[in-house]
Design an enzyme around this catalytic site. Structure first.
Site, PDB file in Angstrom:
ATOM      1  N   GLU A  18       0.800  -1.228   0.000  1.00 58.87           N
ATOM      2  CA  GLU A  18       0.000   0.000   0.000  1.00 58.87           C
ATOM      3  C   GLU A  18       0.830   1.275   0.000  1.00 58.87           C
ATOM      4  O   GLU A  18       0.494   2.245  -0.663  1.00 58.87           O
ATOM      5  CB  GLU A  18      -0.934   0.057   1.228  1.00 58.87           C
ATOM      6  N   ASP A 104      -2.221  -5.324   3.428  1.00 61.48           N
ATOM      7  CA  ASP A 104      -2.471  -5.770   4.804  1.00 61.48           C
ATOM      8  C   ASP A 104      -3.484  -6.919   4.841  1.00 61.48           C
ATOM      9  O   ASP A 104      -4.409  -6.972   4.017  1.00 61.48           O
ATOM     10  CB  ASP A 104      -3.007  -4.612   5.649  1.00 61.48           C
ATOM     11  N   ASP A 106      -6.216  -7.677   6.397  1.00 61.18           N
ATOM     12  CA  ASP A 106      -7.514  -7.444   7.026  1.00 61.18           C
ATOM     13  C   ASP A 106      -8.513  -7.229   5.892  1.00 61.18           C
ATOM     14  O   ASP A 106      -8.158  -7.343   4.717  1.00 61.18           O
ATOM     15  CB  ASP A 106      -7.480  -6.248   7.990  1.00 61.18           C
ATOM     16  N   GLU A 108      -9.961  -4.624   4.647  1.00 63.72           N
ATOM     17  CA  GLU A 108      -9.634  -3.535   3.735  1.00 63.72           C
ATOM     18  C   GLU A 108      -8.443  -3.891   2.857  1.00 63.72           C
ATOM     19  O   GLU A 108      -8.443  -3.628   1.654  1.00 63.72           O
ATOM     20  CB  GLU A 108      -9.345  -2.255   4.524  1.00 63.72           C
ATOM     21  N   TYR A 334       1.465  -5.542  12.968  1.00 67.23           N
ATOM     22  CA  TYR A 334       0.360  -4.783  12.381  1.00 67.23           C
ATOM     23  C   TYR A 334      -0.502  -4.164  13.467  1.00 67.23           C
ATOM     24  O   TYR A 334      -0.876  -4.813  14.442  1.00 67.23           O
ATOM     25  CB  TYR A 334      -0.480  -5.709  11.497  1.00 67.23           C
ATOM     26  N   ARG A 336      -3.578  -2.623  13.326  1.00 60.95           N
ATOM     27  CA  ARG A 336      -5.044  -2.683  13.309  1.00 60.95           C
ATOM     28  C   ARG A 336      -5.462  -4.115  13.597  1.00 60.95           C
ATOM     29  O   ARG A 336      -5.529  -4.944  12.692  1.00 60.95           O
ATOM     30  CB  ARG A 336      -5.594  -2.206  11.966  1.00 60.95           C
ATOM     31  N   HIS A 381      -4.777 -12.234  13.268  1.00 62.01           N
ATOM     32  CA  HIS A 381      -3.803 -11.221  13.660  1.00 62.01           C
ATOM     33  C   HIS A 381      -3.274 -11.505  15.062  1.00 62.01           C
ATOM     34  O   HIS A 381      -3.910 -12.168  15.863  1.00 62.01           O
ATOM     35  CB  HIS A 381      -4.440  -9.831  13.666  1.00 62.01           C
TER      36      HIS A 381
END
Length: 946
Positions: A18, A104, A106, A108, A334, A336, A381
């Protein structure tokens, strides 16, 4: 297979992440056969306005960006600012043999990876590369063990995005029509705003109660030492067996909730203190219990935000910005995450450091395991922890400033989570005596001693209440036994008053949202940022204060869209979205039920219950919404607070009626501070129009007014003067000088002010010099050359010779003499430099000499606290230096010179193209007009997210 051995087989691999920072770090861990490039966030999304929607779509699809009639098919467009980056990625992909999507892990991140695959349309093998930390081993392991795209996660994220688009784009226009233009509503932001508003309502309705009690200082008669004090302080607990009322015994209405308790007023408390002055006291009981405190779980997103707020003064947004940098540069995992789980590697690393730094006595026999308590936590996670299989101590990282402080916080919490419990004893001592009038009084004192600090050697959690006692604080009491006589050194009567519930801070609002299971924890920082940026909430110190505007918005939503801002409904929607993510429910039937109502989706998803309504019907029937009513709030004694299109104001009586009063309310006034008395003060202030007289030249009346941006003078144009169109006439207007006031300004003053700018004269070359009053103060202007004046009065007094003398001096390009600070706030905990408030070109700002941060609209120089100043500086540091946009090279610089033949061809092409330009422009105008009409209805809702 390692990246190096793979590369040895030939081929080139494109890895897409990203952010450029993440790309730079990962690039260093991979071999020469890998190209690492950033997508720079999302490359594709729903359109921000009708103008971005492809021409083939019309009607509602064009407005919403979602085709609600055809299974809620989203219309995706490549973001305008990402088209160049997409071209670059396609070029790199064309030269590659494999594609690794390393966004990432997740929802998103999975969605970004899916959009990349959809847009780039790779014809080479595609791999989904996932990792939780950016270390050499983790990255190489991720390359060697890729997986497929998780379509279920992609679908779940897409459903959330569509839901939020429908909510924002359907409800926001209602706010524009009924409250104020350019407002936004969102599935989570509106509920978060309601929480803050409800807390303020509680504060407005709150009635304080006064109560009194006694504090006694008792002596053992022995010489004391740190382990055995000679005195103890105890508070009156009972009188004749009846418990003395404390703050918790009163309701929000100021009345006792339990009539069985004894409510002491000042007179009774002082009389009892006097009656006990000469009494004998003895220990009636000593109760000792073992004390044990276990370590706190490692950080997840919300607990990190809360603790960074308490300990470091960071806002949620600043915390996530700093954490993002730590993650991208390989310092933490990470950031989040909903999980408190630690990997076996991390547990081993933490336990090794416990032994190394604190000794084997602090290491428990078995590793501690923390089960995730967050509903629907993404357990894939880990918790937020230092990266790697050996944790770097803060001193070993080389970090500085905010990054160092946040890393240290994460490191301490992680290591402490694998340490032994803290143990000790808690003691309660009861002391009794008889007053002169025969009443029995009993005092109590509580103490705590910690015999083994355990994890507290490394870390102690902060508290939201600044008056709360932290876990590692000891309160040692004298060693006494039942029956021991004590002497009363002093007995005092103390008065107290109950306080309204505390306003939310960022930390406590995050905690409340998570406990109510509203929204996703990973979005809380952006949600709080949105409600602050939208003006629904502003800050006083660290407290979140709702604006009057938010009262009007929440009032409308509660009365006409009640379920959309209902806490249980919002939490239930979150459950449904997670069920879709797990494959237990289907997205399209669920969206149909939400948007069209149960009739349209009857029987499709019976397990979903009745909580889904029809959004479309709700936003269609707006006739019952009285815009004036939802924006009006009674203050008392006939005074009403109204939220108008230009801000809040108080009003008494009907407009144009006798005795009608109206006054603007300061934007930064906390709603619970608007009382009848304060409203009367606002009415009493000079306001309205002050007739100054007629302009002797034009005959127009000149009036002075107090506007939202300060006092000013203006002329009243005759009736019938056109106010719009090409013949419109604007009245002359001018702000009062700082030395003037509405009470003292005269007609002559007003005429002089409106005469500006004043022509001072011309220079030797005939260039006119004028004196003008601008945004940044008075100045002279000669062509494009402007020079500052020292005072506003000079605008009328400066002569041509004086002006020419100023222009004869070389223009000062550097800084003017430094102004004295407006306020001193103290020493910044990060830079350890003094922080002051200064007045700058763009308004007041805080600075520590290294970092400058402009005060926000809701900050005031007089009331800003040191903590707020430190927070503004922390947020500015977290953003990093402002990015400089490089100017695009001209076409001439890009292309080498062409031969004469090529130049002739180009000229011929230009001539031919010119013939078609007029026709194209005419057609384009028609298209643009159609687009603009649709775009107006969507532009302000474009930012309405969760």
């Amino acid at each position: 297979m390692s990246p190096t051995s793979e590369t040895a087989q030939g081929g080139r691999r494109l890895v897409i992440v990203e952010s450029p920072a993440k790309a730079k770090t990962i690039k260093g861990y991979l071999g020469p056969g890998y190209v690492v490039e950033a997508s720079v966030g999302h490359i594709r999304d729903l359109p921000n306005g009708a103008a971005e929607v492809p021409e083939k779509y019309t009607g509602e699809v064009r407005r919403l960006g979602v085709d609600v009639e055809h299974d809620f098919q989203p219309i995706y467009v490549v973001n305008a600012d990402k088209k160049a980056q997409v071209r670059k990625l396609k070029e790199l992909l064309a030269e590659s043999d494999e594609l690794f999507l390393a966004t990432d892990e997740d929802r998103e991140g999975e969605a970004i990876a899916w959009h990349l695959q959809e847009v780039l349309k790779p014809k080479v093998p595609v791999h989904r590369m996932v990792f939780h930390e950016i270390t050499k081993d983790a990255i190489r392991d991720a390359v060697a063990n890729p997986r497929e795209l998780n379509q279920r996660m992609v679908d779940a994220q897409e459903t959330r995005r569509i839901l939020d688009r429908l909510y924002g784009y359907e409800v926001s226009p209602v706010l524009w029509k009924k409250v104020m233009p350019k407002l936004s509503a969102g599935r989570v932001q509106s509920v978060a705003t309601r929480l803050v508003v409800e807390r303020e309502r509680e504060r407005i309705a709150f009635r304080s109660a006064e109560y009194w009690d006694l504090t006694g200082t008792f002596s053992t008669g022995r010489a004391g030492d740190p382990s055995d004090p000679s005195t103890l302080v105890a508070r009156l607990n009972t009188v004749d067996g009846k418990r003395v009322a404390q703050g918790r015994d009163f309701g929000a209405n100021g009345q006792l909730k339990n009539p069985e308790v004894l409510h002491l007023d000042e007179a009774n408390a002082r009389a009892l203190a006097a009656a006990l002055a000469d009494s004998s006291f003895a220990v009636r009981s000593v109760e000792s219990k073992p004390y044990r405190r276990s370590p706190y779980a490692p950080f997840r997103t919300t607990t990190l935000q809360q603790e960074a707020s308490r300990k470091l003064g960071f806002g949620a947004k600043a915390t996530m910005q700093v954490a993002q940098k730590l993650y991208e540069n390989g310092f933490i995992t990470y950031m989040r995450t909903d999980s408190t789980t630690l990997s076996d590697t991390a547990v081993a690393a933490a336990r090794a450091q416990v032994t190394q730094l604190y000794g084997a006595d602090y290491l428990p026999e078995k590793a501690r395991v923390y089960a995730g308590k967050v509903k629907n936590a993404q357990e894939a996670h880990e918790a937020i922890r230092p990266s790697g299989d050996r944790f770097r101590t803060p001193a070993e990282t080389g970090l500085t400033g905010d990054q160092f402080r946040l890393y240290e916080l994460i490191w301490k919490r992680t290591v402490a989570s694998q340490m032994k419990d803290a143990t000790g004893n808690s003691v309660t001592v009861r002391i009794g005596g008889t007053a002169r009038d025969g009443r029995d009084a009993e005092f109590t004192a509580s103490g705590k001693t910690i015999t083994f600090h355990g994890f507290m050697k490394a870390y102690v959690e902060g508290a939201d209440d600044p008056n709360a006692e932290l876990d590692d604080r000891e309160r040692r009491l004298p060693q006494v036994a039942e029956g021991d006589a004590l002497a009363a050194d002093e007995i005092t009567a103390d008065g107290h008053a109950t306080k309204p519930p505390a306003r939310y801070t960022e930390a406590s609002l995050v905690k409340e949202l998570e406990e109510r299971e509203i929204g996703r924890p990973s979005t809380y920082a952006s949600i709080i940022g949105t409600i602050l940026d939208r003006g629904y909430v502003f800050k006083k110190g660290t407290a979140l204060v709702p604006s009057f505007l938010s009262f009007a918005v929440v009032n409308l939503l509660e009365k006409h869209f009640g379920r959309l801002v209902d806490y249980d409904f919002t939490a239930k929607m979150e459950d449904d979205l997670d069920r879709i993510a797990r494959g237990e429910a289907q997205a399209v039937p669920w969206l149909k039920r939400f948007y069209f109502g149960s009739e349209e989706a009857s029987g499709i998803v019976p397990a979903d219950g009745d909580h889904l309504g029809g959004l479309k019907e709700l936003v269609t029937d707006l006739g019952a919404i009285d815009a004036r009513e939802i924006s009006s709030f009674p203050v008392g004694e006939g005074i009403v607070l109204r939220v108008g299109r230009y801000g809040p104001y108080v009003e008494r009586g009907e407009k144009d009626a006798e005795g009608h009063q109206r006054a603007d309310v300061p934007d930064d006034l906390a709603p619970d501070e608007l009382t009848v008395a304060y409203a009367e003060e606002l009415f009493a202030k000079p306001s309205g129009e002050f007739q100054l007289g007629a302009d002797p030249v034009s005959g127009n009346q000149i009036v002075a007014k107090d506007g939202r941006y300060g006092p000013y003078v203006t002329e009243v144009l005759p009736e019938g003067t056109p106010k719009t169109g090409k013949n419109a006439v604007k009245p002359r207007t001018a702000s009062l000088f700082k030395s003037m006031s509405l009470d003292t300004v005269t007609l002559d003053d007003a005429l002089k002010l409106m005469s500006l700018p004043r022509v001072v004269g011309t220079d030797a070359e005939g260039v006119e010099i004028t004196a003008q009053n601008g945004r940044y103060g008075p100045y002279l202007k000669k062509g494009t050359d402007s020079r500052s004046l020292e005072s506003e009065e000079q605008l009328f007094t400066i002569t041509l010779d004086e002006a020419l003398a100023i222009y004869a001096q070389p223009k000062v390009r550097g800084r003017a003499a430094a102004k004295p600070p407006l306020k001193e706030l103290g020493t910044d905990p990060v830079s350890e430099r003094p922080v002051v408030v200064k007045d700058g070109r763009f308004g007041p700002y805080v600075t520590d000499g290294e970092t400058n941060a402009t005060l926000r609209r809701d900050d005031d120089v007089e009331t800003i606290t040191p903590e707020r100043g430190y927070e503004l500086l922390a947020e500015k540091r977290a953003k990093g230096p402002a990015k400089k946009t490089a100017k695009k090279a001209t076409a001439a610089k890009k292309a080498p010179a062409k031969k004469a033949t090529a130049a002739k061809k180009t000229a011929a092409k230009k001539t031919a193209a010119a013939k078609t330009t007029t026709a194209k422009k005419t057609a384009a105008k028609k298209t643009a007009t159609a687009k603009a009409a649709a775009a107006k209805t969507t532009a302000a809702a474009a930012t309405a997210e969760e």
